[in-house]
Design an enzyme around this catalytic site. Sequence first.
Site, PDB file in Angstrom:
ATOM      1  N   GLU A 114      -0.033  -1.102   5.795  1.00 22.18           N
ATOM      2  CA  GLU A 114       1.044  -0.574   6.642  1.00 22.18           C
ATOM      3  C   GLU A 114       0.917   0.920   6.868  1.00 22.18           C
ATOM      4  O   GLU A 114       1.146   1.422   7.967  1.00 22.18           O
ATOM      5  CB  GLU A 114       2.413  -0.892   6.023  1.00 22.18           C
ATOM      6  CG  GLU A 114       3.564  -0.759   7.012  1.00 22.18           C
ATOM      7  CD  GLU A 114       4.234   0.598   7.008  1.00 22.18           C
ATOM      8  OE1 GLU A 114       5.106   0.837   7.849  1.00 22.18           O
ATOM      9  OE2 GLU A 114       3.885   1.458   6.156  1.00 22.18           O
ATOM     10  N   ASP A 150       0.860  -1.194   0.000  1.00 22.28           N
ATOM     11  CA  ASP A 150       0.000   0.000   0.000  1.00 22.28           C
ATOM     12  C   ASP A 150       0.891   1.237   0.000  1.00 22.28           C
ATOM     13  O   ASP A 150       2.097   1.152   0.280  1.00 22.28           O
ATOM     14  CB  ASP A 150      -0.933   0.014   1.222  1.00 22.28           C
ATOM     15  CG  ASP A 150      -0.180   0.059   2.546  1.00 22.28           C
ATOM     16  OD1 ASP A 150       0.857  -0.640   2.664  1.00 22.28           O
ATOM     17  OD2 ASP A 150      -0.600   0.783   3.463  1.00 22.28           O
ATOM     18  N   ASP A 175       8.739   3.687  -1.256  1.00 17.20           N
ATOM     19  CA  ASP A 175       8.006   3.267  -0.048  1.00 17.20           C
ATOM     20  C   ASP A 175       6.701   2.607  -0.443  1.00 17.20           C
ATOM     21  O   ASP A 175       5.674   3.270  -0.525  1.00 17.20           O
ATOM     22  CB  ASP A 175       7.776   4.492   0.840  1.00 17.20           C
ATOM     23  CG  ASP A 175       7.096   4.150   2.157  1.00 17.20           C
ATOM     24  OD1 ASP A 175       7.043   2.965   2.507  1.00 17.20           O
ATOM     25  OD2 ASP A 175       6.610   5.073   2.833  1.00 17.20           O
TER      26      ASP A 175
HETATM   27  C1  LIG Z   1       9.107   3.549   7.696  1.00 12.77           C
HETATM   28  C2  LIG Z   1       7.960   3.104   6.802  1.00 12.77           C
HETATM   29  N1  LIG Z   1       8.366   3.136   5.448  1.00 12.77           N
HETATM   30  C3  LIG Z   1       6.770   4.006   6.979  1.00 12.77           C
HETATM   31  O1  LIG Z   1       6.611   4.955   6.235  1.00 12.77           O
HETATM   32  N2  LIG Z   1       5.935   3.732   7.969  1.00 12.77           N
HETATM   33  C4  LIG Z   1       4.801   4.543   8.311  1.00 12.77           C
HETATM   34  C5  LIG Z   1       3.893   3.637   9.080  1.00 12.77           C
HETATM   35  C6  LIG Z   1       2.818   4.211   9.899  1.00 12.77           C
HETATM   36  C7  LIG Z   1       1.723   4.855   9.494  1.00 12.77           C
HETATM   37  N3  LIG Z   1       1.022   5.097  10.616  1.00 12.77           N
HETATM   38  C8  LIG Z   1       1.688   4.588  11.608  1.00 12.77           C
HETATM   39  N4  LIG Z   1       2.769   4.044  11.183  1.00 12.77           N
HETATM   40  C9  LIG Z   1       5.239   5.751   9.124  1.00 12.77           C
HETATM   41  O2  LIG Z   1       6.299   5.707   9.764  1.00 12.77           O
HETATM   42  O3  LIG Z   1       4.520   6.760   9.082  1.00 12.77           O
HETATM   43 ZN   LIG Z   2       7.021   1.947   4.176  1.00 12.33          ZN
HETATM   44 ZN   LIG Z   3       5.420   4.857   4.485  1.00  8.11          ZN
END
Ligand SMILES: C[C@H](N)C(=O)N[C@@H](Cc1c[nH]cn1)C(=O)O
Ligand SMILES: [Zn+2]
Ligand SMILES: [Zn+2]
Length: 476
Positions: free
Chosen positions: A166, A100, A132
């Site tokens: 995610e 996603d 990402d």
């Molecule tokens: C580090 C990863 N690529 C990422 O972007 N994770 C998101 C995940 C997220 C969304 N809501 C809570 N965690 C982020 O760190 O924002």
């Molecule tokens: Zn990510």
């Molecule tokens: Zn992300």
Amino acid sequence: MAPLLDSFFKQVDSSVNHFTMRLRKAVAIPSISADDARRPDVVRMADFLYQELKSLGASVKLRPLGKQPGKEYLELPPVVLARYGNDNSKRTILLYGHYDVQPAEKSDGWTTEPFDLTIDEKGQMFGRGATDDKGPILGWLNVIEAHQKAGINFPVNLLMCFEGMEEYGSLGLEELVKEEAKKFFADADAVCISDNYWLGTEKPCLTYGLRGCNYYSVEVSGPSADLHSGMFGGATQEPMTDLVRVLSSLVDTNGKIQIPGIMEQVVAVTQDEEDLYAGISFTMEAFHESLGSKTAIFDDEKKTLMGRWRYPSLSLHGVEGAFSGPGAKTVIPSKVIGKFSIRTVPDMDIDETNKCVFKHVEEKFAKLKSKSTLRVYAQHTGKWWVASPKHWNFNAAAKAIVRVYGVDPDFTREGGSIPVAVTFEEATGKNVLLLPMGTSTDGAHSINEKLDTRNYIEGTKLLGAYLHYVAAEPQR
Ligand SMILES: C[C@H](N)C(=O)N[C@@H](Cc1c[nH]cn1)C(=O)O
Ligand SMILES: [Zn+2]
Ligand SMILES: [Zn+2]
């Protein structure tokens, strides 16, 4: 191993166009997990991965996760579970990634169409999800294909777990990982996640820590419908006015969190930890480059890294229901929902943090003596993760970096969150490694997200080389 890797690398180099086309097809699917209307596209992306993996000879299933909590009319997208190789004389690596993406509209300020992969003269590939996390996920598929085409025996067995929620807090995944830890994931010897970024643009890193993320909504409701500010302004209380005052009480200009009970939970810095920062290649110039401005809070490297990795931060993200378009609409919004998140660190506790947030917001609102109604709640929460990088999984990745990029990696923590990292570690009991492909200037979550062709191609080599070094690591 050297000649095998040479022929694998040669195969990757001769597949640049084909691998780029694979990324182009993936980016063209707007798999935005936060947008209910895009849910069919998120599912389409799962189907795309299913077909790609099937045609590479993996055994694949799409695992349903049921209804989305709080939105029971909406089915969660499936988790793609796959296995490639089943030779019990080989190690088994469990790969995780997410298919996603964050929302993106050309009108947000993108120079190119966000879902049309556009490559500039420097080889920068612009498109939502390029770095990402579609580029890294497809990197693993490229590794499988390049081995097949070059006729090289695959060095390990792979288990794959690719999720579609995610960017919305990994809804439903924790339960699946716990359930499958002793079943589908039982053979895993270690876990590898490629879903984060180098600290700068030149030096690769290996990552052993992430911040957690608690995401909050603050709803203020007043009139039953939006109103004309000329007809009603001055005669009705306005939800937006109250919301802005509550939101402004959360954090100051220099990122200092104003909610009592948050900083009190943070572990103190030790001398060993202080020393770690000295050896990391990171400059304020590089940080300003990733910011695209000189608005850093601190002037020095160590404080900046600590602010990103080992202290919590609070960010205001937006206001649902507020006027945000161009022009000058003279409306009084009847209901507004402020969104903010707290990135959490050791030893912060999710429930304790929620308690402090709710108490603070309710107290600040009560002081306004407003006749509007307040509701504050957590949309999703996720725990921080810090592991030991002294493990054969990290050794193998460090050797692969030396082989592909000719430098020793930095060992880093990361300010972002991957909620499932800690779940994998706890549920499987295995070491978890973060092996990033992209760089600090990729603009993940931002406009003009990109992945450099160099990082996609050398990154594919890195992922493949890592698997060969995993196979060669002595048993312990
Ligand atoms: C580090 C990863 N690529 C990422 O972007 N994770 C998101 C995940 C997220 C969304 N809501 C809570 N965690 C982020 O760190 O924002
Ligand atoms: Zn990510
Ligand atoms: Zn992300």
